[in-house]
Design an enzyme around this catalytic site. Structure first.
Site, PDB file in Angstrom:
ATOM      1  CG  HIS A 129       4.712  10.698   8.290  1.00  0.00           C
ATOM      2  ND1 HIS A 129       3.910  11.660   7.742  1.00  0.00           N
ATOM      3  CD2 HIS A 129       3.869   9.772   8.820  1.00  0.00           C
ATOM      4  CE1 HIS A 129       2.634  11.344   7.933  1.00  0.00           C
ATOM      5  NE2 HIS A 129       2.593  10.189   8.587  1.00  0.00           N
ATOM      6  CE  LYS A 180      -1.938   5.692   0.720  1.00  0.00           C
ATOM      7  NZ  LYS A 180      -2.063   5.584   2.173  1.00  0.00           N
ATOM      8  CG  ASP A 199      36.424  38.309   2.499  1.00  0.00           C
ATOM      9  OD1 ASP A 199      35.392  37.602   2.388  1.00  0.00           O
ATOM     10  OD2 ASP A 199      37.202  38.230   3.459  1.00  0.00           O
ATOM     11  CE  LYS A 231      -4.234  -1.449   2.361  1.00  0.00           C
ATOM     12  NZ  LYS A 231      -4.917  -1.443   3.668  1.00  0.00           N
TER      13      LYS A 231
END
Lengths: 383, 383, 383
Positions: C314, C92, C361, C88
């Site tokens: 996540h 995704k 610089d 699953k």
């Protein structure tokens, strides 16, 4: 007439034998030589004064002979860059109360102005009154050349070393490998050959990349070795943490808090101090020159960490930095009282003792002794 | 009658094979051996229990043989110095609930009192009831001698090792070179030769200078080697970060926040833990002994960093430190719940899982398991 | 249809010669190669593009030959783990706008699900549209195998490398010794032998223990060497700091502020950057995935330190992290103005100059140039 910091008289010429950790009887002078810089970047011993048990076991006999180890200490609480091609800024140097003014050939000078800078620095060394006066008083006159990797350093040195008056200190940026150090020493000792018997040319090296930082122990060992082999033509006085180039190298962005270089600064310091040679450790530049409060905080932190001085890029920064790298009055008072109290307790046969709610033992005592001795050195008022 | 911490029963004698990272099946016991000290300075394996793939490839066979690797673990959450020449303070040791009382010969004793300290320590070891009682219960009795560089250590050892009862642990300050370690081991194994078959004399070394810190990996390798070669006469139990001498060495001033030694402490810790031998890592002294709140903050930070204990210089500091180096009740509860939840998820075939908004995977689980196992070890109440 | 970050077009294929520090003329491209990742983890050179003066002096001729050094740069601002046995979550992936999705075999997969994960990853590589699409567009498809010490890696590789479509990048956890690296390279080059002429398999290594951290310079030298010797079958793209395993190893407890790993992270970074090979340095996981504010703070800090990307666990973390590792609009504006101002001043023969109260610089200029070049690379809107 040149103004000088009230802290600065003639640079002290006194002499301290660094006996390292091998005797607790001579710890006072030993620690002064090694840690005198605790609060202000000034101690009383140069490379020749100290024995490093690691790298020069044979030098310990010489160390016990005062006449072979004379090397004055030059304070560099603030090390200020002045573009070597800017006649106006150079003309203002005598008005600055700064430990170490640096005539700058490197990053502060545009590529198409390098030759102009070389000529102006050459002329300044030969003719400026302040150069003569500072040298007479034993104060610093420094020049930063370009890095050897830039391909510009050889020309810088040729111009510089042909001047009748040499700088006291030569700053060499972007050290990356041992070969560079040997090459530099070779050129310098050749050019300086006629000057034997005089004060050595003092060298200060820059660590400005991840690779150099991680190789630093080997680099400094080599640098000390080539100085030791130069027959007193060269002396290694210190090392500078080149924060901005370092950050560019690791892909970091500078912040005021400087958390991004905390490891780098503390590791740098540990390596410098591990040589037990009284090498100076010069801290990062604070770039926002208008924020003097944050400069003060950063300078005091650097001094507390153990750095002996700091790079500055603007006259307004000098005083803040030099104050931060001098003992604070209350710290000095505390140190004097601790030393007195300890002497009393030691006579009574007590070791560690209680002083203002803190337990004072030998390490803390040594810190206190260093502070007292250093304040005396720079002529700070005593109780 | 001597009071002891409720945390302390008899020091556990159980035994754990450290199989390193080579098997995830034995990770629980392996990690307990290596990381059991996560929260409180106590784990279950000494040098002989662990194999270090680097330094002792030949010992792995021995490691698989439980009978060859028996070595009890002694907790040293707080390590408290008591001046060896102060009979009154020594007499109070039995009233202290402290993991490791140290009879002190070094910085806490004035130079002209060293002989007095030696004699009093000798007598205490031979006659004090608390010494006998602690040794019977497997608790620590430690002595800190002077450094070898001071020239005082040989006399200290001669006096100490002629006592009928030896200390459990010998603390050796200011280690700088490998030769010192070999010299020490030589003297000790000679004097201890008749004692073969008994518990080894446990050694704890002090790292107190920049040079020693940077050489620490080599120093500890040598120390583990000489202990391994002593035929169980000597064992290396841990290393102490000597913060005050270190600060004096690098020219730093101590602050409560201790930012000036952050690199030093964390590098020290990394080196100690890299040996995978369950070596204890003892953190810096908090010198302001009236400020217990800040002591608590510093102790909890040290425990969180991975230190296993802390030096203390006053009885009032002991309880705060020992609490900080024990698992907190809510942490223990969390750990127990994580372990239970993981067991359930593992049975259901899930790897990483969600627990109170945090993703728990194997590393976090191992931390949780360590905490649970450790609490059991010191007899902390379970749910 | 797969959504992609607006920052990401096709991964750029252009090519930069890394001339190191040896010339200030080519510093712009050199620094882009070495430090282009300053703000976002993306630079334009891979291992083959850079010369390391230390380890491969002979490669400098090749470095000057563009055709031998072609190696596209793949950004990995966020590197997100997806359990390899979770169909699953894998399904995704095309909805995620993430630089580097990682099909995970290691800590995120339970022991009794390893075989399931192998088979699902194999199938996904061969059949998933998003794999094909990402590979066509030059974006990353990564797999993390188990460590070699677990005994599971050989099976992982056997399954993985028999797939018709290989991952772009292979992540190898818990590197501890040189032998592991040589073993891995041996297996991989054997299995990949038929693929010569194609893009190399990119390797990313994990440093996850005290021992590995302290051996890191040697480990990376070996890794670069075996990649260099693989005839373009392998390339070393970067190194990940495995914070949670590292903390378990040293007995530390993770905190949000992560002070317990400050030395580890900064030393890790220094070592990675010291190779001057544009290696990516991937920062620690933020475990509390609900606290996006603290994630943002930690990500911005990592980017400011010099890390090039961050591990995430996540989907909600991805956008925060990728934004933090992209140049901020005001920073980009500042950089563009600095570059323009410097060009003007350089023409007028000025070196360091004053810009908004700060002295600019060459090092600061280089930082500014890097930011401008990088923004162009990722297609960020310019003024």
């Amino acid at each position: 007439m040149m103004k000088l910091s009230p802290y600065l008289g003639r640079a002290s010429e006194f002499l301290i034998i660094n006996s390292g950790r091998s005797s607790c009887l001579s710890s006072r002078s030993a620690l002064l030589a090694r840690h005198g810089s605790t609060t202000s970047g000034r101690s009383a011993a140069g490379p020749q004064d100290a024995n490093d048990m690691n790298t020069s076991p044979k030098s310990s006999a010489a160390d016990m002979n005062p006449t072979s180890t004379r090397h004055t200490y030059i304070p560099r609480r603030a090390m200020m860059y002045i573009p070597g091609d800017d006649a106006k800024k150079i003309a203002k140097i005598p008005t600055l109360i700064v430990d170490c003014p640096v005539l700058e050939c490197e990053d502060g000078v545009a590529l198409n102005r390098k030759e102009e800078a070389r000529q102006l620095i050459h002329k300044t060394l030969e003719t400026a009154d302040w150069v003569k006066e500072r040298k007479t008083r034993g104060l610093d006159v420094a020049v930063r050349i370009n890095s050897f990797q830039s391909g510009l350093a050889d020309q810088d040195l040729q111009s510089l070393l042909s001047a009748k008056t040499l700088p006291t200190t030569l700053l060499i940026p972007k050290i990356e490998g041992k070969e560079e150090l040997r090459h530099t020493a070779h050129i310098l000792t050749e050019k300086l050959a006629g000057r034997a018997g005089r004060d050595p040319l003092r060298l200060i090296l820059y660590i400005e990349s991840a690779k150099a930082l991680l190789s630093m122990r080997k680099l400094l060992k080599t640098a000390l070795k080539v100085a030791d082999e130069s027959h007193n033509l060269l002396a290694l006085d210190g090392v500078v943490f080149g924060s901005d180039d370092y950050c560019a190298d690791i892909g970091a962005n500078r912040s005021n808090e400087a958390k991004e270089v905390l490891f780098a600064r503390q590791y740098f310091l540990t390596v410098v101090k591990s040589f037990q040679r009284s090498l100076q450790a010069i801290d990062l530049v604070h770039i926002d020159f208008k924020d003097l409060d944050d400069l003060r905080r950063q300078s005091e932190e650097g001094a507390r960490f153990g750095f002996t001085g700091k790079q500055v890029i603007h006259p307004a920064q000098v005083d803040v930095v030099q104050q931060a790298y001098s003992p604070a009055p209350d710290k000095l008072k505390w140190a004097q009282e601790v030393v007195e109290a300890f002497t009393r307790h030691q006579k009574e046969g007590k070791g560690a003792f209680n002083f203002r709610n803190a337990m004072i033992d030998r390490p803390l005592l040594l810190q206190a002794e260093n502070i007292v001795a250093y304040a005396k050195l720079i002529g700070q008022p005593q109780r």
